[in-house]
Scaffold this motif. Structure first.
Motif, mmCIF file in Angstrom:
data_model
loop_
_atom_site.group_PDB
_atom_site.id
_atom_site.type_symbol
_atom_site.label_atom_id
_atom_site.label_comp_id
_atom_site.label_asym_id
_atom_site.label_seq_id
_atom_site.Cartn_x
_atom_site.Cartn_y
_atom_site.Cartn_z
ATOM 1 N N MET A 12 0.826 -1.215 0.000
ATOM 2 C CA MET A 12 0.000 0.000 0.000
ATOM 3 C C MET A 12 0.857 1.262 0.000
ATOM 4 N N ASP A 31 10.525 3.444 5.994
ATOM 5 C CA ASP A 31 10.243 2.099 6.530
ATOM 6 C C ASP A 31 11.400 1.734 7.454
ATOM 7 N N GLU A 90 -1.008 -3.605 9.788
ATOM 8 C CA GLU A 90 -2.319 -3.399 10.433
ATOM 9 C C GLU A 90 -2.291 -3.928 11.874
ATOM 10 N N LYS A 95 1.115 1.035 15.040
ATOM 11 C CA LYS A 95 0.739 2.361 14.538
ATOM 12 C C LYS A 95 0.902 3.421 15.642
ATOM 13 N N ASN A 115 -3.822 4.952 6.708
ATOM 14 C CA ASN A 115 -4.443 4.104 5.675
ATOM 15 C C ASN A 115 -5.007 2.828 6.316
ATOM 16 N N SER A 117 -7.071 -0.226 7.578
ATOM 17 C CA SER A 117 -8.221 -0.895 6.970
ATOM 18 C C SER A 117 -9.377 -1.022 7.936
ATOM 19 N N PHE A 139 -6.973 3.985 1.105
ATOM 20 C CA PHE A 139 -6.806 3.646 -0.312
ATOM 21 C C PHE A 139 -7.114 2.158 -0.506
ATOM 22 N N ILE A 233 -4.642 -9.337 -0.716
ATOM 23 C CA ILE A 233 -4.659 -8.355 0.388
ATOM 24 C C ILE A 233 -3.546 -8.692 1.385
ATOM 25 N N LYS A 272 2.499 -12.127 -0.663
ATOM 26 C CA LYS A 272 3.744 -11.503 -0.191
ATOM 27 C C LYS A 272 4.727 -12.510 0.395
#
Ligand SMILES: CC(=O)CC(=O)SCCNC(=O)CCNC(=O)[C@H](O)C(C)(C)COP(=O)(O)OP(=O)(O)OC[C@H]1O[C@@H](n2cnc3c(N)ncnc32)[C@H](O)[C@@H]1OP(=O)(O)O
Ligand SMILES: NC(=O)C1=CN([C@@H]2O[C@H](COP(=O)(O)OP(=O)(O)OC[C@H]3O[C@@H](n4cnc5c(N)ncnc54)[C@H](OP(=O)(O)O)[C@@H]3O)[C@@H](O)[C@H]2O)C=CC1
Length: 289
Positions: A12, A31, A90, A95, A115, A117, A139, A233, A272
């Protein structure tokens, strides 16, 4: 807005950097590790190249967009950004820690968006020094292709903040949909229970991976089957969203499927990690069940 910071250089973050750079904004991507950042820039380059090959973007514009993206591992590089968009893993604790480290570097006017989810914008905003200048800017994946950006106000979000990110989304060529701050907002409140149900359908032996995906692609005209989409996802992200729904709405209908839990515990996170409901080791994905 001239300078956008992006935290998290996964699928993302790199997509957000891509569309911002094409729109003429300077992008600073942060990052934890340099190799992740190099992979993100390579991904942006590949996706820009795809747009050039299809005649959607001039080669000179691709080079200019790439030239507008800089990367680093230090939040200090985000000090002159007008807006920082957080697109890291996530996980609420991750965060919160990012916001704690980020805000001392920002100017008083800078806006912060997440961003996420699914996680409460109100709670994340409260973990910063500027809840009025904090907003949800969700997004969709893949960012360069998907038309939608969901905008979510926290209870503290000021109207000027909301207007600024709405204007930005429109500048990026996106269409905005406004959601209230409830677990997983609109898209994932509807999409993730469907994906979770597809995993239950597999778990209970109602169908194989291939039959479930074929059924939904050809029977409901979805561009990807639900299990293929889950792999796209990221199964860790899917599971995290189901936990937020289950915890936040306290309804057993959101119980994450045990098979989804097991896959994540195995480290089978989808595309991934090259394995999820499909194996991505070869030229074409092979169903694993
Ligand atoms: C979890 C959350 O919080 C919210 C979410 O994002 S949920 C996920 C939402 N996303 C979806 O549901 C995606 C569903 N899948 C699709 O729409 C399609 O399969 C797809 C657009 C991804 C690919 O479509 P396709 O027809 O199989 O592939 P293809 O024809 O090669 O590509 C279509 C376009 O997408 C682009 N594209 C494909 N994959 C891409 C990628 N990973 N990154 C960037 N661009 C990509 C192609 O370049 C092409 O662009 P143009 O139309 O401009 O030429
Ligand atoms: N996947 C999807 O379809 C969508 C996801 N989202 C949301 O976007 C966000 C990112 O998802 P996605 O890109 O898929 O995830 P990815 O796993 O692809 O990328 C997450 C990135 O964040 C990095 N990261 C983790 N911790 C930190 C940190 N402390 N500081 C900086 N970077 C960090 C990770 O590094 P490392 O790998 O080293 O841990 C990784 O590079 C999540 O909130 C997700 O819910 C929103 C819409 C769609």
């Amino acid at each position: 807005m001239r300078r956008i910071g992006v935290i998290g250089a996964g699928q993302m973050g790199s997509g957000i950097a891509h569309v911002c750079a094409v729109a003429g904004l300077d992008v600073r991507m942060v990052d934890l590790a340099e190799d992740v950042l190099s992979r993100a820039v390579a991904l942006v380059e590949r996706n820009l190249g795809r747009q050039v090959a299809r005649g959607k973007l001039a080669d000179a514009d691709m080079q200019a967009a790439l030239g507008r993206i800089t990367t680093g591992t230090d939040y200090a590089a985000l000090g002159d950004c007008d807006l920082v968009i957080e697109a890291a893993t996530e996980n609420e604790e991750v965060k919160r820690e990012i916001f704690k480290q980020l805000v001392p570097h920002l100017s008083a006017e800078a806006l912060v968006a997440t961003n996420t989810s699914s996680i409460s914008i109100t709670r994340l905003a409260a973990a910063t020094d500027r809840p009025g200048r904090f907003v949800g800017m969700h997004f969709m994946n893949p960012v360069p292709v998907m038309q939608l950006v969901e905008l979510i106000r926290g209870i503290q979000t000021e109207q000027a903040t909301f207007e600024a990110v709405k204007e930005l989304a429109e500048r990026l060529g996106k269409t905005v949909s406004v959601a209230e701050d409830f677990p997983a907002f609109i898209v994932n409140r509807i999409l993730l229970p469907m994906i979770n149900e597809a995993v239950y359908t597999l778990y209970e032996g109602v169908g194989s991976v291939e039959s479930i995906d074929t059924a939904m692609k050809l029977g409901a005209n979805h561009p990807m089957g639900p299990l293929e989409l889950a792999d796209f996802i990221g199964l860790d992200t899917c599971l995290a969203i189901m936990h937020v729904l289950y915890d936040g709405l306290a309804d057993s209908k959101y119980r994450p499927c045990p098979l989804l839990v097991k896959y994540v515990e195995a480290g089978w996170l989808g595309r991934k990690t090259k394995r999820g409901f499909y194996d991505y080791g070869g030229d074409t994905p092979v169903p694993t069940r």
